[in-house]
Design a protein around this motif. Sequence first.
Motif, PDB file in Angstrom:
ATOM      1  N   ASP A 149      27.807 -74.662 -43.949  1.00 47.99           N
ATOM      2  CA  ASP A 149      27.704 -74.665 -42.494  1.00 47.99           C
ATOM      3  C   ASP A 149      26.896 -75.859 -42.028  1.00 47.99           C
ATOM      4  OD1 ASP A 149      29.089 -72.166 -42.050  1.00 47.99           O
ATOM      5  OD2 ASP A 149      27.310 -71.162 -42.859  1.00 47.99           O
ATOM      6  N   ILE A 150      25.856 -76.185 -42.793  1.00 46.93           N
ATOM      7  CA  ILE A 150      25.006 -77.325 -42.476  1.00 46.93           C
ATOM      8  C   ILE A 150      24.400 -77.853 -43.770  1.00 46.93           C
ATOM      9  CG2 ILE A 150      23.004 -75.829 -42.012  1.00 46.93           C
ATOM     10  CD1 ILE A 150      22.170 -77.948 -39.876  1.00 46.93           C
ATOM     11  N   THR A 151      24.234 -79.160 -43.864  1.00 47.94           N
ATOM     12  CA  THR A 151      23.637 -79.792 -45.036  1.00 47.94           C
ATOM     13  C   THR A 151      22.431 -80.608 -44.600  1.00 47.94           C
ATOM     14  OG1 THR A 151      25.762 -79.895 -46.184  1.00 47.94           O
ATOM     15  CG2 THR A 151      24.020 -81.344 -46.987  1.00 47.94           C
ATOM     16  N   VAL A 152      21.332 -80.535 -45.365  1.00 49.68           N
ATOM     17  CA  VAL A 152      20.107 -81.262 -45.052  1.00 49.68           C
ATOM     18  C   VAL A 152      19.732 -82.138 -46.240  1.00 49.68           C
ATOM     19  CG1 VAL A 152      18.688 -79.311 -45.844  1.00 49.68           C
ATOM     20  CG2 VAL A 152      17.683 -81.061 -44.343  1.00 49.68           C
ATOM     21  N   ALA A 153      19.344 -83.371 -45.959  1.00 44.88           N
ATOM     22  CA  ALA A 153      18.887 -84.281 -47.010  1.00 44.88           C
ATOM     23  C   ALA A 153      17.399 -84.048 -47.266  1.00 44.88           C
ATOM     24  CB  ALA A 153      19.133 -85.729 -46.605  1.00 44.88           C
ATOM     25  N   TYR A 154      17.016 -84.182 -48.525  1.00 44.08           N
ATOM     26  CA  TYR A 154      15.607 -83.995 -48.872  1.00 44.08           C
ATOM     27  C   TYR A 154      15.217 -84.919 -50.027  1.00 44.08           C
ATOM     28  CZ  TYR A 154      17.069 -81.294 -53.010  1.00 44.08           C
ATOM     29  OH  TYR A 154      17.629 -80.905 -54.200  1.00 44.08           O
ATOM     30  N   THR A 155      13.926 -85.127 -50.163  1.00 46.47           N
ATOM     31  CA  THR A 155      13.378 -85.838 -51.307  1.00 46.47           C
ATOM     32  C   THR A 155      12.470 -84.894 -52.078  1.00 46.47           C
ATOM     33  OG1 THR A 155      11.515 -86.650 -49.983  1.00 46.47           O
ATOM     34  CG2 THR A 155      13.451 -88.073 -50.148  1.00 46.47           C
ATOM     35  N   GLU A 156      12.269 -85.177 -53.336  1.00 47.12           N
ATOM     36  CA  GLU A 156      11.292 -84.438 -54.130  1.00 47.12           C
ATOM     37  C   GLU A 156      10.022 -85.273 -54.205  1.00 47.12           C
ATOM     38  OE1 GLU A 156      12.969 -83.508 -57.924  1.00 47.12           O
ATOM     39  OE2 GLU A 156      14.105 -81.788 -57.166  1.00 47.12           O
ATOM     40  N   GLU A 157       8.995 -84.827 -53.513  1.00 44.13           N
ATOM     41  CA  GLU A 157       7.733 -85.564 -53.476  1.00 44.13           C
ATOM     42  C   GLU A 157       6.601 -84.653 -53.037  1.00 44.13           C
ATOM     43  OE1 GLU A 157       7.207 -88.272 -49.989  1.00 44.13           O
ATOM     44  OE2 GLU A 157       9.349 -87.901 -49.676  1.00 44.13           O
ATOM     45  N   GLU A 158       5.386 -85.082 -53.301  1.00 45.85           N
ATOM     46  CA  GLU A 158       4.228 -84.344 -52.835  1.00 45.85           C
ATOM     47  C   GLU A 158       4.038 -84.591 -51.339  1.00 45.85           C
ATOM     48  OE1 GLU A 158       0.701 -85.081 -55.038  1.00 45.85           O
ATOM     49  OE2 GLU A 158       1.596 -84.576 -56.986  1.00 45.85           O
ATOM     50  N   LEU A 159       3.425 -83.628 -50.666  1.00 43.47           N
ATOM     51  CA  LEU A 159       3.160 -83.787 -49.241  1.00 43.47           C
ATOM     52  C   LEU A 159       2.203 -84.944 -49.015  1.00 43.47           C
ATOM     53  CD1 LEU A 159       2.648 -80.092 -48.066  1.00 43.47           C
ATOM     54  CD2 LEU A 159       4.654 -81.524 -47.725  1.00 43.47           C
ATOM     55  N   PRO A 160       2.413 -85.752 -47.985  1.00 40.30           N
ATOM     56  CA  PRO A 160       1.448 -86.789 -47.655  1.00 40.30           C
ATOM     57  C   PRO A 160       0.068 -86.183 -47.398  1.00 40.30           C
ATOM     58  CG  PRO A 160       3.470 -87.056 -46.394  1.00 40.30           C
ATOM     59  CD  PRO A 160       3.565 -85.732 -47.070  1.00 40.30           C
ATOM     60  N   GLN A 161      -0.958 -86.916 -47.727  1.00 38.36           N
ATOM     61  CA  GLN A 161      -2.320 -86.413 -47.549  1.00 38.36           C
ATOM     62  C   GLN A 161      -2.590 -86.030 -46.104  1.00 38.36           C
ATOM     63  OE1 GLN A 161      -5.336 -89.105 -48.973  1.00 38.36           O
ATOM     64  NE2 GLN A 161      -7.022 -87.796 -48.338  1.00 38.36           N
ATOM     65  N   SER A 162      -2.056 -86.797 -45.174  1.00 38.23           N
ATOM     66  CA  SER A 162      -2.294 -86.509 -43.750  1.00 38.23           C
ATOM     67  C   SER A 162      -1.689 -85.169 -43.355  1.00 38.23           C
ATOM     68  CB  SER A 162      -1.704 -87.624 -42.882  1.00 38.23           C
ATOM     69  OG  SER A 162      -0.312 -87.759 -43.123  1.00 38.23           O
ATOM     70  N   PHE A 163      -0.555 -84.788 -43.951  1.00 35.59           N
ATOM     71  CA  PHE A 163       0.047 -83.486 -43.668  1.00 35.59           C
ATOM     72  C   PHE A 163      -0.756 -82.366 -44.316  1.00 35.59           C
ATOM     73  CE2 PHE A 163       4.734 -84.808 -42.770  1.00 35.59           C
ATOM     74  CZ  PHE A 163       4.299 -85.411 -41.607  1.00 35.59           C
ATOM     75  N   ALA A 164      -1.163 -82.585 -45.548  1.00 39.24           N
ATOM     76  CA  ALA A 164      -1.900 -81.551 -46.276  1.00 39.24           C
ATOM     77  C   ALA A 164      -3.229 -81.230 -45.607  1.00 39.24           C
ATOM     78  CB  ALA A 164      -2.128 -82.002 -47.714  1.00 39.24           C
ATOM     79  N   GLU A 165      -3.829 -82.227 -44.949  1.00 36.01           N
ATOM     80  CA  GLU A 165      -5.143 -82.040 -44.338  1.00 36.01           C
ATOM     81  C   GLU A 165      -5.063 -81.682 -42.858  1.00 36.01           C
ATOM     82  OE1 GLU A 165      -7.133 -85.696 -45.061  1.00 36.01           O
ATOM     83  OE2 GLU A 165      -7.485 -85.288 -47.201  1.00 36.01           O
ATOM     84  N   ALA A 166      -3.861 -81.746 -42.273  1.00 38.35           N
ATOM     85  CA  ALA A 166      -3.717 -81.529 -40.832  1.00 38.35           C
ATOM     86  C   ALA A 166      -3.922 -80.062 -40.477  1.00 38.35           C
ATOM     87  CB  ALA A 166      -2.337 -81.981 -40.374  1.00 38.35           C
ATOM     88  N   GLY A 167      -4.381 -79.833 -39.247  1.00 39.02           N
ATOM     89  CA  GLY A 167      -4.515 -78.483 -38.738  1.00 39.02           C
ATOM     90  C   GLY A 167      -3.185 -77.969 -38.228  1.00 39.02           C
ATOM     91  N   ILE A 168      -3.208 -76.791 -37.611  1.00 32.58           N
ATOM     92  CA  ILE A 168      -1.983 -76.214 -37.061  1.00 32.58           C
ATOM     93  C   ILE A 168      -1.563 -77.002 -35.830  1.00 32.58           C
ATOM     94  CG2 ILE A 168      -0.956 -74.149 -36.049  1.00 32.58           C
ATOM     95  CD1 ILE A 168      -2.939 -72.497 -37.681  1.00 32.58           C
ATOM     96  N   ASP A 169      -0.325 -77.473 -35.830  1.00 30.10           N
ATOM     97  CA  ASP A 169       0.145 -78.320 -34.744  1.00 30.10           C
ATOM     98  C   ASP A 169       1.650 -78.127 -34.595  1.00 30.10           C
ATOM     99  OD1 ASP A 169       0.608 -80.212 -32.836  1.00 30.10           O
ATOM    100  OD2 ASP A 169       0.089 -81.942 -34.074  1.00 30.10           O
ATOM    101  N   THR A 170       2.080 -77.759 -33.401  1.00 29.60           N
ATOM    102  CA  THR A 170       3.515 -77.556 -33.176  1.00 29.60           C
ATOM    103  C   THR A 170       4.194 -78.806 -32.621  1.00 29.60           C
ATOM    104  OG1 THR A 170       3.105 -76.692 -30.939  1.00 29.60           O
ATOM    105  CG2 THR A 170       3.191 -75.097 -32.738  1.00 29.60           C
ATOM    106  N   LYS A 171       3.439 -79.883 -32.430  1.00 32.96           N
ATOM    107  CA  LYS A 171       4.038 -81.087 -31.882  1.00 32.96           C
ATOM    108  C   LYS A 171       4.836 -81.859 -32.930  1.00 32.96           C
ATOM    109  CE  LYS A 171       0.528 -81.821 -28.275  1.00 32.96           C
ATOM    110  NZ  LYS A 171      -0.502 -82.745 -27.760  1.00 32.96           N
ATOM    111  N   SER A 172       4.371 -81.839 -34.167  1.00 31.36           N
ATOM    112  CA  SER A 172       5.019 -82.610 -35.223  1.00 31.36           C
ATOM    113  C   SER A 172       5.244 -81.727 -36.440  1.00 31.36           C
ATOM    114  CB  SER A 172       4.164 -83.838 -35.593  1.00 31.36           C
ATOM    115  OG  SER A 172       4.049 -84.727 -34.502  1.00 31.36           O
ATOM    116  N   LEU A 173       6.166 -80.785 -36.319  1.00 30.15           N
ATOM    117  CA  LEU A 173       6.458 -79.876 -37.417  1.00 30.15           C
ATOM    118  C   LEU A 173       7.172 -80.624 -38.538  1.00 30.15           C
ATOM    119  CD1 LEU A 173       7.792 -76.754 -35.454  1.00 30.15           C
ATOM    120  CD2 LEU A 173       5.468 -77.176 -36.271  1.00 30.15           C
ATOM    121  N   TYR A 174       6.810 -80.297 -39.772  1.00 32.04           N
ATOM    122  CA  TYR A 174       7.525 -80.829 -40.915  1.00 32.04           C
ATOM    123  C   TYR A 174       7.986 -79.652 -41.767  1.00 32.04           C
ATOM    124  CZ  TYR A 174       3.102 -80.051 -43.411  1.00 32.04           C
ATOM    125  OH  TYR A 174       1.983 -79.480 -43.947  1.00 32.04           O
ATOM    126  N   TYR A 175       8.979 -79.909 -42.618  1.00 32.11           N
ATOM    127  CA  TYR A 175       9.651 -78.805 -43.297  1.00 32.11           C
ATOM    128  C   TYR A 175       9.833 -79.094 -44.789  1.00 32.11           C
ATOM    129  CZ  TYR A 175      10.729 -77.981 -38.408  1.00 32.11           C
ATOM    130  OH  TYR A 175      10.623 -77.810 -37.041  1.00 32.11           O
TER     131      TYR A 175
END
Length: 380
Positions: A149-175
């Motif tokens: 129905d839908i296909t999504v591209a992805y990479t296999e990598e560790e989360l960027p440090q800025s994402f891992a340390e970020a607080g709860i934020d709905t402005k820039s969601l990552y998946y």
Amino acid sequence: MVKSNVDALGIIFPNSYDDLVPELVTDRLMASIPFASRYRMIDFVLSGMVGSGIDNISVIVRKNYHSLMDHLGSGRAWDLVRKNGGLNIVPPFAEKTVKIYNGRVEALASILDFLKSQKEKYVVMADANIAVNFDFSAFLEAHIKSGADITVAYTEEELPQSFAEAGIDTKSLYYTFDLENTRVNNIKINSKAAGVQNFSMNIYAIARETLIDQISQAFIRGYVFYERDILSPHLVTLNMQGYKFDGYCARITDMRSYFEENMKLLKDENVDALFTGSKIYTKIRDDNPTRYMTGSKVDNVMAADGCIIEGEVENSVLFRGVKIEKGAKVKNCVLMQDTVVKAGASIEYVITDKDVVISENRELKGTDTFQVFVEKAKTV
């Protein structure tokens, strides 16, 4: 330029992740951030779509889009000037009440009539915070072959440090997501998990009619985010397939990553990896070739056209029209268009925006983990 027409139209969201680099988007959006000495971030996904045969592309802007309009123009540099299809820049209004959209659902709702009037069977969607040479035709072929129905591209990598340390934020969601074979069975929103993840590139392929149905129903219900509100709750019935991308991918997640991803391109193997595949097009400025004047010293530099180097430059990325005067020293820097470093100045680990002037005999130094940023048109 377009090698063949494929049965798909493209949609680019140029404002996605603006909040991650507030210093760089005061007068522009993520898509028009300069990258790799002569390009803008949007050049990579836009060129990838064009090189894959997609010649009907809409860019749904939200705010600070004047620099992007200036860069894209009519789309001539990408061979997108045509009577049918071509480049379509959509103004930032989700409704007739002139409301600026918040998420991808509202953005797509603003072009529903346009989507209904098009002839292509499929839609490919992408953000512009990733510099990547992506084969959209192979991606679409995999989507069709899988029957998803839908296909999504992805990479296999560790989360960027800025994402891992970020607080709860709905402005820039990552998946990130879990896979069962190639099927996505769980979407994680702003995960903090350690280790290598299936990290979404936010590049999607979907049938146009399916997308129209999804957005029509979601907008009525007041939904905002495509992944959170439409995809994640329906993974049991929605056949969502993952498409692993193994190529070179420069993801901008904060100022530090912006600096580091530019600096990585000082290595030949990274330049070859990023620019092998579809040709990456950009706006032409018609400058003279870079001039290295008598007495200048240059070591490991990526310099665009129009630069004049009279001083010393080492391990740096120079955009168009940068001038390094005699006696000036530049090391480990990213200098955007028309920056001038005056005689006797010394700068290290510095990022300058456009039209910056570093005054004579001025010393400005950051570190490898915290670069000094000088905003547009400032004199230091």
